[in-house]
Write an enzyme that holds these catalytic residues in place. Structure first.
Site, PDB file in Angstrom:
ATOM      1  N   TYR A 129      98.426  68.165  26.767  1.00 36.56           N
ATOM      2  CA  TYR A 129      98.164  69.573  27.434  1.00 36.56           C
ATOM      3  C   TYR A 129      99.273  70.066  27.916  1.00 36.56           C
ATOM      4  CZ  TYR A 129      94.816  72.611  29.705  1.00 36.56           C
ATOM      5  OH  TYR A 129      94.323  73.758  30.208  1.00 36.56           O
ATOM      6  N   ARG A 182      94.360  84.770  28.276  1.00 32.71           N
ATOM      7  CA  ARG A 182      95.359  84.460  29.334  1.00 32.71           C
ATOM      8  C   ARG A 182      95.485  83.138  29.343  1.00 32.71           C
ATOM      9  NH1 ARG A 182      94.627  82.092  34.681  1.00 32.71           N
ATOM     10  NH2 ARG A 182      95.198  80.600  33.184  1.00 32.71           N
ATOM     11  N   LYS A 200      92.166  70.416  26.531  1.00 41.30           N
ATOM     12  CA  LYS A 200      91.546  69.930  27.930  1.00 41.30           C
ATOM     13  C   LYS A 200      90.323  68.992  27.502  1.00 41.30           C
ATOM     14  CE  LYS A 200      91.223  72.312  31.866  1.00 41.30           C
ATOM     15  NZ  LYS A 200      91.472  73.267  32.590  1.00 41.30           N
ATOM     16  N   GLU A 271      87.602  78.896  29.982  1.00 41.41           N
ATOM     17  CA  GLU A 271      88.750  78.436  30.205  1.00 41.41           C
ATOM     18  C   GLU A 271      89.651  79.585  29.806  1.00 41.41           C
ATOM     19  OE1 GLU A 271      89.760  75.587  31.374  1.00 41.41           O
ATOM     20  OE2 GLU A 271      91.951  75.865  31.353  1.00 41.41           O
ATOM     21  N   ASP A 272      90.798  79.871  30.746  1.00 44.35           N
ATOM     22  CA  ASP A 272      92.046  80.637  30.330  1.00 44.35           C
ATOM     23  C   ASP A 272      91.449  82.178  29.744  1.00 44.35           C
ATOM     24  OD1 ASP A 272      93.745  79.159  31.427  1.00 44.35           O
ATOM     25  OD2 ASP A 272      94.688  78.611  29.546  1.00 44.35           O
ATOM     26  N   ASP A 294      87.145  76.351  35.225  1.00 49.84           N
ATOM     27  CA  ASP A 294      88.455  75.507  35.993  1.00 49.84           C
ATOM     28  C   ASP A 294      89.390  76.260  36.782  1.00 49.84           C
ATOM     29  OD1 ASP A 294      89.150  72.869  36.408  1.00 49.84           O
ATOM     30  OD2 ASP A 294      90.695  73.346  35.133  1.00 49.84           O
ATOM     31  N   ASP A 295      90.016  77.497  35.805  1.00 47.46           N
ATOM     32  CA  ASP A 295      90.798  78.173  36.516  1.00 47.46           C
ATOM     33  C   ASP A 295      90.551  78.674  37.943  1.00 47.46           C
ATOM     34  OD1 ASP A 295      92.242  78.170  33.951  1.00 47.46           O
ATOM     35  OD2 ASP A 295      90.835  79.772  33.597  1.00 47.46           O
ATOM     36  N   ASN A 434     102.900  78.158  38.891  1.00 40.83           N
ATOM     37  CA  ASN A 434     103.199  77.596  37.552  1.00 40.83           C
ATOM     38  C   ASN A 434     103.940  78.498  36.947  1.00 40.83           C
ATOM     39  OD1 ASN A 434     102.224  74.961  38.323  1.00 40.83           O
ATOM     40  ND2 ASN A 434     100.149  75.540  37.755  1.00 40.83           N
TER      41      ASN A 434
HETATM   42  P1  NAI Z   1      96.854  86.679  39.468  1.00 40.57           P
HETATM   43  O1  NAI Z   1      97.682  87.591  38.549  1.00 40.57           O
HETATM   44  O2  NAI Z   1      95.357  86.823  39.409  1.00 40.57           O
HETATM   45  O3  NAI Z   1      97.322  86.734  40.950  1.00 40.57           O
HETATM   46  C1  NAI Z   1      98.668  86.977  41.274  1.00 40.57           C
HETATM   47  C2  NAI Z   1      98.755  87.679  42.594  1.00 40.57           C
HETATM   48  O4  NAI Z   1     100.069  87.652  43.358  1.00 40.57           O
HETATM   49  C3  NAI Z   1      98.309  88.855  42.729  1.00 40.57           C
HETATM   50  O5  NAI Z   1      97.329  89.187  43.760  1.00 40.57           O
HETATM   51  C4  NAI Z   1      99.661  89.835  43.167  1.00 40.57           C
HETATM   52  O6  NAI Z   1      99.248  91.157  43.758  1.00 40.57           O
HETATM   53  C5  NAI Z   1     100.495  88.919  43.966  1.00 40.57           C
HETATM   54  N1  NAI Z   1     101.735  89.048  43.722  1.00 40.57           N
HETATM   55  C6  NAI Z   1     102.634  89.417  42.689  1.00 40.57           C
HETATM   56  N2  NAI Z   1     103.701  89.526  42.977  1.00 40.57           N
HETATM   57  C7  NAI Z   1     103.804  89.551  44.383  1.00 40.57           C
HETATM   58  C8  NAI Z   1     104.727  89.683  45.247  1.00 40.57           C
HETATM   59  N3  NAI Z   1     106.154  90.011  44.928  1.00 40.57           N
HETATM   60  N4  NAI Z   1     104.539  89.463  46.662  1.00 40.57           N
HETATM   61  C9  NAI Z   1     103.170  89.197  47.079  1.00 40.57           C
HETATM   62  N5  NAI Z   1     102.325  88.902  46.101  1.00 40.57           N
HETATM   63  C10 NAI Z   1     102.589  89.282  44.922  1.00 40.57           C
HETATM   64  O7  NAI Z   1      97.390  85.121  39.051  1.00 40.57           O
HETATM   65  P2  NAI Z   1      96.450  83.876  39.322  1.00 40.57           P
HETATM   66  O8  NAI Z   1      95.578  83.589  38.193  1.00 40.57           O
HETATM   67  O9  NAI Z   1      95.818  84.102  40.615  1.00 40.57           O
HETATM   68  O10 NAI Z   1      97.523  82.729  39.397  1.00 40.57           O
HETATM   69  C11 NAI Z   1      98.595  82.856  40.384  1.00 40.57           C
HETATM   70  C12 NAI Z   1      99.396  81.582  40.096  1.00 40.57           C
HETATM   71  O11 NAI Z   1      98.725  80.594  40.489  1.00 40.57           O
HETATM   72  C13 NAI Z   1      99.822  81.354  38.922  1.00 40.57           C
HETATM   73  O12 NAI Z   1     101.345  81.018  38.650  1.00 40.57           O
HETATM   74  C14 NAI Z   1      99.408  79.879  38.105  1.00 40.57           C
HETATM   75  O13 NAI Z   1     100.119  79.561  37.444  1.00 40.57           O
HETATM   76  C15 NAI Z   1      98.911  79.397  39.529  1.00 40.57           C
HETATM   77  N6  NAI Z   1      97.927  78.603  39.407  1.00 40.57           N
HETATM   78  C16 NAI Z   1      98.262  77.146  39.874  1.00 40.57           C
HETATM   79  C17 NAI Z   1      97.041  76.163  39.478  1.00 40.57           C
HETATM   80  C18 NAI Z   1      97.443  74.623  40.064  1.00 40.57           C
HETATM   81  O14 NAI Z   1      98.499  74.163  40.328  1.00 40.57           O
HETATM   82  N7  NAI Z   1      96.454  73.950  40.141  1.00 40.57           N
HETATM   83  C19 NAI Z   1      95.863  76.636  38.888  1.00 40.57           C
HETATM   84  C20 NAI Z   1      95.697  78.077  38.771  1.00 40.57           C
HETATM   85  C21 NAI Z   1      96.566  78.830  39.159  1.00 40.57           C
END
Ligand code: NAI
Length: 575
Positions: A129, A182, A200, A271-272, A294-295, A434
């Site tokens: 994964y 995505r 997964k 997923e994704d 899951d996301d 991530n």
């Molecule tokens: P998304 O694209 O839906 O949201 C990103 C957010 O960050 C948006 O609201 C955007 O306005 C904000 N943003 C972007 N640049 C910014 C800045 N310079 N200053 C302030 N805010 C800013 O992305 P999503 O799906 O919510 O994922 C976000 C992150 O969370 C990803 O990196 C993902 O890998 C991580 N993640 C981690 C998980 C885990 O560790 N278990 C699981 C799911 C997501």
């Protein structure tokens, strides 16, 4: 037709029975035993991954099943086969090569594949994964060997039930489905996204024991907007732009209806999918069928688990905490909502609970006066003046925890962490973006800038840190603590729905497995090396919740744990 029930037909059958048996086929019964109805040739057996034992077929079995001469003479044990694969994989140079060797093994000998994975999950999870699967998805058309799972193209609209009927298993309990838009942080990979449901589902089995024969990976192919793929002669999906809007939703609807008709006890895990589809799909089906994303929900569950464990270090109740999220996307709002529901479970008004979860995005603090907010963000909007910088927001809102889900690295600056450490004796700092290169800060930065007082967990793993003679072991908020256990609980109980309560229970069950010893090192998640035991504990707690809520389709047993453990797949050859 001869029917032999039991683990395997006896290899000591008499000659006539043995000849007869050779004309029989093996199938696996619901209980996981082999039911012999019509037997394939020895040659066929070697090419059936569910029945193949490879060089572990005994001499008696080889004689009985027409395998003599088809294998080298030395008979090996499963343990020796596992050792051979360990050595082979360890000697390979690249993780993608390791991924391919493991994929080939899965296609050849399922028992050995899961035996290898389950013997050392911490080593093999990242190979089957994330992160390795990301590269595999990007190169999918170029490394393709043989199909696994089902490809449902939108060009087959109106015939999805017919296509799904081509799947050989009649009892499917778990589908992981993507539309490839995505994939991890890698964007639109079209049908190459298939690597994600495959990987997964391997974790559902390896980490929580969901039997593989009930699992089905699916990709919904609605086209791709990735021009490089459309231009690649080896791309294997539909060569068209993505279908959007009503046609897209009608396709998803037909898929859900077909699954319901063919597999009425099946859970669908989305997923994704890109946000624009993930949120409406979940909203449309979560109250109608057994389903989850899951996301959104798994991420929220694992973050909440980290918070429950962190509170054991910082003291205080959940309802007393103030959270500030950097990012206001699906991860942030998913986590914020589950925290709010959990606070409400402690007796707080839900609207008040949501106000304790503030969001800060690219345009500043999410406040009620902003006109650019999406519907899923407004419940968390603060009724106060706009705030332009994150550090200012920290100083004004005085959060007990900051959670980074912005996808932008380095935004938890020295000044931000220092401000958190001034406000809180034990500031909770969770940079969850991530991969590692996107993390809002490193473990070392969080510990150093807070003089070792931070309670830290991240989305991607960081190595242990030594500061002033103290050793800190950073935890990783990996969804793998939640989704396989959710799958096992749903499978064992044949649940009708997956509810938010079940994720809160899962979070509590993960957190309660963190020992005082783990906490002393700063570790707020259980070690991944014992993931099967950890998952079964979580699955038992979720299953109990399913029975309590009247959502099970099997009778409640006296011992729910025994029910769960009794359904666990063990990667052993039938005797
Ligand atoms: P998304 O694209 O839906 O949201 C990103 C957010 O960050 C948006 O609201 C955007 O306005 C904000 N943003 C972007 N640049 C910014 C800045 N310079 N200053 C302030 N805010 C800013 O992305 P999503 O799906 O919510 O994922 C976000 C992150 O969370 C990803 O990196 C993902 O890998 C991580 N993640 C981690 C998980 C885990 O560790 N278990 C699981 C799911 C997501």
């Amino acid at each position: 037709m001869v029917k032999v029930y039991g683990n395997w037909p006896s290899a000591n059958l008499g000659r006539a029975a043995s000849r007869q048996a050779r004309n029989n086929q093996h199938e696996r019964s619901l209980e996981g035993d082999y039911v012999v109805t019509k037997h394939p040739s020895g040659y066929d057996l070697l090419r059936n991954p569910r029945l193949n034992k490879g060089t572990a077929f005994t001499e008696t079995e080889r004689r009985a099943w027409g395998l003599e001469g088809l294998l080298p003479p030395a008979v090996t044990t499963l343990e020796l086969q596992v050792a051979r694969r360990h050595a082979e994989i360890a000697n390979l140079d690249s993780d993608l090569q390791k991924y391919l060797v493991l994929s080939d093994l899965q296609a050849r000998n399922e028992t050995l594949y899961y035996s290898v994975l389950m013997s050392d999950p911490a080593t093999y999870m990242p190979l089957v994964y994330t992160p390795t699967v990301g590269e595999a998805c990007q190169k999918f058309g170029h490394i393709f060997r043989e199909p696994r799972g089902m490809y449902l193209p939108i060009s087959a609209r109106g015939r999805l039930k017919e296509l799904l009927s081509n799947w050989p298993e009649r009892d499917v309990r778990f589908i992981v489905v993507t539309d490839g838009e995505r994939i991890l942080g890698l964007g639109d990979l079209g049908v190459g996204g298939m690597g994600i449901p495959i990987g997964k589902l391997s974790l559902y089995t390896a980490c929580a024991g969901v039997p593989p024969q009930y699992c089905l990976p699916i990709v919904l192919d609605v086209g791709t907007n990735n021009q490089a793929l459309l231009d690649d002669p080896l791309y294997q999906g539909l060569r068209q732009q993505r279908v959007r809007g009503e046609d897209y939703m009608a396709f998803v609807e037909e898929f859900v209806a077909a699954v319901q008709q063919l597999y009425p006890t099946c859970c669908i895990q989305w997923e994704d999918f890109a946000n624009l589809n993930a949120v409406p799909i979940l909203a449309r089906y979560s109250d109608k069928i057994c389903t989850f994303n899951d996301d959104i929900q798994g991420t929220a569950g694992v973050a909440l688990a980290g918070i429950f464990a962190a509170l054991r270090l910082t003291g205080g109740k959940l309802a007393e905490q103030r959270f500030l999220f950097l990012g206001a996307g699906s991860a942030a709002t998913g986590i914020a909502e589950l925290i709010s529901l959990s606070m409400a479970g402690e007796g707080m008004d839900l609207a008040a609970a949501r106000r304790r979860n503030a969001l800060f995005d690219i345009n500043g603090l999410v406040v009620t006066s902003r006109s650019d907010l999406a519907a899923f963000q407004t419940p968390f909007a603060q009724d106060r003046a706009p705030v332009a910088t994150f550090v200012e927001a920290v100083k004004e809102l005085r959060p007990t925890a900051i959670i980074g889900v912005s996808t932008v690295p380095k935004l938890f600056t020295h000044e931000v962490i220092q401000a958190m450490a001034t406000i809180n004796q034990r500031p909770i700092i969770f940079p969850y973006s991530n991969p590692t290169s996107r993390s809002e800060c490193t473990a070392e930065e969080a510990y150093r800038w807070s003089e070792g007082r931070a309670v830290f967990a991240s989305g991607s793993p960081f190595p242990p840190v030594e500061i002033a003679g103290r050793r800190f072991v950073p935890g990783q908020g990996n969804n793998v603590y939640i989704f396989p256990a959710m799958g096992m609980a749903v499978f064992a109980t044949q649940a009708t729905r997956v509810t938010e309560d079940m994720f809160i229970v899962a979070a509590q069950a993960v957190a309660e497995q963190v020992t005082e010893q783990d906490l002393a090192m700063g570790l707020i998640y259980p070690p991944q090396s014992h993931i099967l035991d950890a998952s079964l504990h979580v699955a038992e707690r979720i299953a109990t919740c399913i029975f309590d809520k009247g959502l099970a389709r099997v009778p409640r047993p006296d011992d729910v744990g025994a029910l769960v453990r009794g359904r666990v797949y063990r990667p052993l050859y039938p005797a």
